[in-house]
Design an enzyme around this catalytic site. Sequence first.
Site, PDB file in Angstrom:
ATOM      1  N   LYS A  93     -14.835   4.746   6.289  1.00 56.11           N
ATOM      2  CA  LYS A  93     -13.603   4.807   7.086  1.00 56.11           C
ATOM      3  C   LYS A  93     -13.714   5.982   8.047  1.00 56.11           C
ATOM      4  CE  LYS A  93     -10.154   2.483   4.991  1.00 56.11           C
ATOM      5  NZ  LYS A  93      -8.806   2.370   4.472  1.00 56.11           N
ATOM      6  N   GLU A 118     -13.438   6.141   0.432  1.00 56.77           N
ATOM      7  CA  GLU A 118     -14.299   5.185   1.138  1.00 56.77           C
ATOM      8  C   GLU A 118     -14.948   5.866   2.336  1.00 56.77           C
ATOM      9  OE1 GLU A 118     -12.197   1.203   1.492  1.00 56.77           O
ATOM     10  OE2 GLU A 118     -10.691   2.317   0.373  1.00 56.77           O
ATOM     11  N   GLU A 174      -8.459   9.592   6.209  1.00 58.53           N
ATOM     12  CA  GLU A 174      -8.705   8.177   5.887  1.00 58.53           C
ATOM     13  C   GLU A 174      -9.745   7.996   4.787  1.00 58.53           C
ATOM     14  OE1 GLU A 174      -7.413   5.379   7.193  1.00 58.53           O
ATOM     15  OE2 GLU A 174      -6.239   6.106   8.886  1.00 58.53           O
ATOM     16  N   GLU A 197       0.858  -1.192   0.000  1.00 55.33           N
ATOM     17  CA  GLU A 197       0.000   0.000   0.000  1.00 55.33           C
ATOM     18  C   GLU A 197       0.879   1.221   0.000  1.00 55.33           C
ATOM     19  OE1 GLU A 197      -2.785   0.462   3.244  1.00 55.33           O
ATOM     20  OE2 GLU A 197      -3.145  -1.690   3.264  1.00 55.33           O
TER      21      GLU A 197
END
Length: 292
Positions: free
Chosen positions: A271, A268, A276, A217
């Site tokens: 999250k 997203e 984040e 990542e």
Amino acid sequence: MTSSVWLLLVLSIPLTMHSLMELTEAYGICYGMMGNNLPPASDVVAFYKKLNVTSMRLFDPNTAALQALKGSGINVALGVLNADIPQIASSMDGANQWFTTNVAPYINDVSISYITVGNEVIPGQFAAQVLPAMQNLQNILKRKSLQRIKVSTVVATVVLGTSYPPSAGAFSNDAIAFLSVRDGNLGYQNLFDAIVDAFFSAMEKVGISNVDIVVSESGWPSDGNGVFTTPNLAATYNKNFITHISQGGTPKRPNTRIEGYIFALFNENLKPPGVEQNFGLFYPNFTAVYQI
Ligand SMILES: *[C@@H]1O[C@H](CO)[C@@H](O)[C@H](O)[C@H]1NC(C)=O
Ligand SMILES: *[C@@H]1O[C@H](CO)[C@@H](O)[C@H](O)[C@H]1NC(C)=O
């Protein structure tokens, strides 16, 4: 936190980097699913194909995603949920059960390149079970002549705190320098290289010399922390990341290419609020957050 870089250690079959690169493109994209507004997996797989991105990291063996990946030719790094590690580690029966449910139905139609046992579990409650779980899965793959699938675990290496960089004014330059400055005479100007080589050194110290490292990542948020997180900085970071890993290795292993996954495909919304939620290259409607 403004950025995170995670390295994945491939501890199984000692492939050379050259043969590794024959199997996979230099970079892929993590397909995270912590959102309640994300498109169906079949649309996502079609989108990877449209982008010509040939590698995907899945954080768990999501059934819809694996179904959609059938016949796609996309290489998949398939994650094992941390909670499933004890079962896989406990016995060959436990491992076989997990494999039968999560891998066997897809093995003929999905190009699985890695099974990653747990996400950042070392150190932690499941740490002692990671190696036995990896060994059990390796045994299954060997028995089925599937050694092309490499078993690995994902180890957290560095998270840059909010104290980095020291001042907002220096930030743009630092963001660029993070992955683009390469000057052997001055030592490690490049944090990415320094981290990767620290891993190689640490592995050599414990007698493991033949490991490949994959960046599992790497990303930069486009929002959530003021001037530290803008679409421009995120674009710069990710562009440099792609260029850097496509170009070559590190001072310690100059002639190797390093495979890596950008975090992440989408913003997203389930999250934690803030940075984040803003690591995505795309909004859930497939509009680019910024151009790379
Ligand atoms: C993907 O590859 C095809 C064929 O090489 C090319 O025509 C197309 O422009 C590429 N798409 C992107 C988004 O790069
Ligand atoms: C996609 O979503 C983003 C963020 O919500 C929005 O700004 C943009 O207008 C949307 N694009 C389209 C084509 O709907």
